[in-house]
Design a protein around this motif. Structure first.
Motif, mmCIF file in Angstrom:
data_model
loop_
_atom_site.group_PDB
_atom_site.id
_atom_site.type_symbol
_atom_site.label_atom_id
_atom_site.label_comp_id
_atom_site.label_asym_id
_atom_site.label_seq_id
_atom_site.Cartn_x
_atom_site.Cartn_y
_atom_site.Cartn_z
ATOM 1 N N TYR A 174 0.829 -1.219 0.000
ATOM 2 C CA TYR A 174 0.000 0.000 0.000
ATOM 3 C C TYR A 174 0.855 1.258 0.000
ATOM 4 O O TYR A 174 0.667 2.157 -0.838
ATOM 5 C CB TYR A 174 -0.914 -0.006 1.221
ATOM 6 C CG TYR A 174 -1.617 1.319 1.444
ATOM 7 C CD1 TYR A 174 -2.695 1.700 0.632
ATOM 8 C CD2 TYR A 174 -1.195 2.186 2.434
ATOM 9 C CE1 TYR A 174 -3.322 2.915 0.826
ATOM 10 C CE2 TYR A 174 -1.828 3.410 2.633
ATOM 11 C CZ TYR A 174 -2.884 3.771 1.832
ATOM 12 O OH TYR A 174 -3.501 4.985 2.008
ATOM 13 N N GLN A 223 2.929 1.883 -3.142
ATOM 14 C CA GLN A 223 2.109 2.424 -4.221
ATOM 15 C C GLN A 223 1.899 3.923 -4.042
ATOM 16 O O GLN A 223 1.937 4.693 -5.007
ATOM 17 C CB GLN A 223 0.764 1.712 -4.275
ATOM 18 C CG GLN A 223 -0.190 2.230 -5.349
ATOM 19 C CD GLN A 223 0.414 2.163 -6.748
ATOM 20 O OE1 GLN A 223 1.133 1.219 -7.077
ATOM 21 N NE2 GLN A 223 0.120 3.164 -7.577
ATOM 22 N N ARG A 224 1.680 4.348 -2.791
ATOM 23 C CA ARG A 224 1.502 5.773 -2.518
ATOM 24 C C ARG A 224 2.780 6.547 -2.830
ATOM 25 O O ARG A 224 2.736 7.671 -3.344
ATOM 26 C CB ARG A 224 1.099 5.991 -1.051
ATOM 27 C CG ARG A 224 -0.223 5.365 -0.642
ATOM 28 C CD ARG A 224 -1.402 5.889 -1.451
ATOM 29 N NE ARG A 224 -1.551 7.332 -1.370
ATOM 30 C CZ ARG A 224 -2.198 7.971 -0.404
ATOM 31 N NH1 ARG A 224 -2.756 7.282 0.586
ATOM 32 N NH2 ARG A 224 -2.315 9.279 -0.423
ATOM 33 N N GLN A 268 5.019 5.606 -5.054
ATOM 34 C CA GLN A 268 5.167 5.567 -6.509
ATOM 35 C C GLN A 268 4.325 6.642 -7.184
ATOM 36 O O GLN A 268 4.711 7.178 -8.236
ATOM 37 C CB GLN A 268 4.778 4.179 -7.036
ATOM 38 C CG GLN A 268 5.021 3.977 -8.525
ATOM 39 C CD GLN A 268 6.486 4.106 -8.893
ATOM 40 O OE1 GLN A 268 7.349 3.536 -8.228
ATOM 41 N NE2 GLN A 268 6.775 4.854 -9.948
ATOM 42 N N GLU A 269 3.179 6.980 -6.595
ATOM 43 C CA GLU A 269 2.318 8.022 -7.167
ATOM 44 C C GLU A 269 3.066 9.349 -7.296
ATOM 45 O O GLU A 269 2.853 10.092 -8.259
ATOM 46 C CB GLU A 269 1.080 8.205 -6.293
ATOM 47 C CG GLU A 269 0.090 7.060 -6.380
ATOM 48 C CD GLU A 269 -1.083 7.258 -5.425
ATOM 49 O OE1 GLU A 269 -1.256 8.392 -4.922
ATOM 50 O OE2 GLU A 269 -1.827 6.290 -5.177
#
Length: 234
Positions: free
Chosen positions: A102, A105-106, A108-109
């Protein structure tokens, strides 16, 4: 053989064996704790290394969500791709694959949106100073961006401001000249009127006005005296 002595010896032996086992068990427990601690530390180090291989240098520290804390971080970092993770969250990520996925991914944003962020700033005539993503101790995520006017934009704005100031100064000078010219013309007209000369409006002579002839003459004389006094002043 003394049976009583044999029993005492056996009892002492059993106590010694029990004490030895307890000591051995305590040592094993302490060793297990040490191994567990070393394992957790190794896991944490390995996971942090994984993150840095993917995202670059990771800063592990607690950062508040208030404006002052974020400003301090923003002005204390440089460039894009700054990643800050609270120590407790990093530990959770190292031990929980779901949380790791999770938060990764944040993170990577932030990197995925960098091209759009730079284009947005460029459209404004600004450039990026610092940007990044922060994972706070409570698990919330904050993205931050610090920028400033580009040198080209700053030069253009300064040139525009200078041109505006020069235009205003020119208008002030022109207004002052017009005022001086109007004052000079008024003085010329007044002088011409008092001396009986001619102006753009024609010839002026002194006159007296009243509702009776005698009074008109008196008024004329009065005006003449005022005219002589004004001439002396001029």
């Amino acid at each position: 053989m003394d049976v009583t002595n044999i029993g005492a010896v056996l009892k002492a032996q059993r106590h010694a064996d029990k004490t030895q086992k307890a000591q051995a068990g305590g040592a094993d427990f302490i060793h297990s704790l040490q191994n567990a601690a070393e394992t957790d530390a190794s896991r944490l180090d390995a996971y942090r290394k994984h993150l840095e291989e993917r995202f670059g240098k990771i800063m592990v520290q607690n950062v508040g969500k208030d404006q002052r804390s974020m400003d301090k971080l923003g002005y204390g970092t440089f460039g894009a791709g700054n990643v800050v993770i609270a120590p407790n969250i990093l530990k959770e990520m190292a031990n929980d694959p779901k949380k790791a996925a999770y938060y990764e991914q944040r993170i990577q944003e932030h990197f995925d949106n960098l091209p759009q962020t730079r284009a947005f700033l460029a459209a404004m005539g600004h450039r990026m100073i610092s940007s990044g993503v922060v994972i706070h101790p409570d698990g919330t995520v904050t993205y931050y961006l610090c920028g400033e006017e580009s040198p080209e934009t700053r030069a253009r704005v300064e040139a525009e401001n200078k041109a505006k100031q020069e235009k205003k100064a020119k208008q002030r000078r022109e207004n002052q000249l017009r005022s001086l010219e109007a004052a000079r013309k008024q003085k010329q007209d007044l002088t011409a009127f008092l001396t009986g000369g001619t102006t753009a409006a024609g010839a002026y002579t002194c006159m007296g006005m009243s509702d009776t002839a005698a009074s008109a003459a008196d008024d004329y004389k009065k005006n003449m005296n005022q005219t002589i006094q004004l001439k002396e002043v001029l």
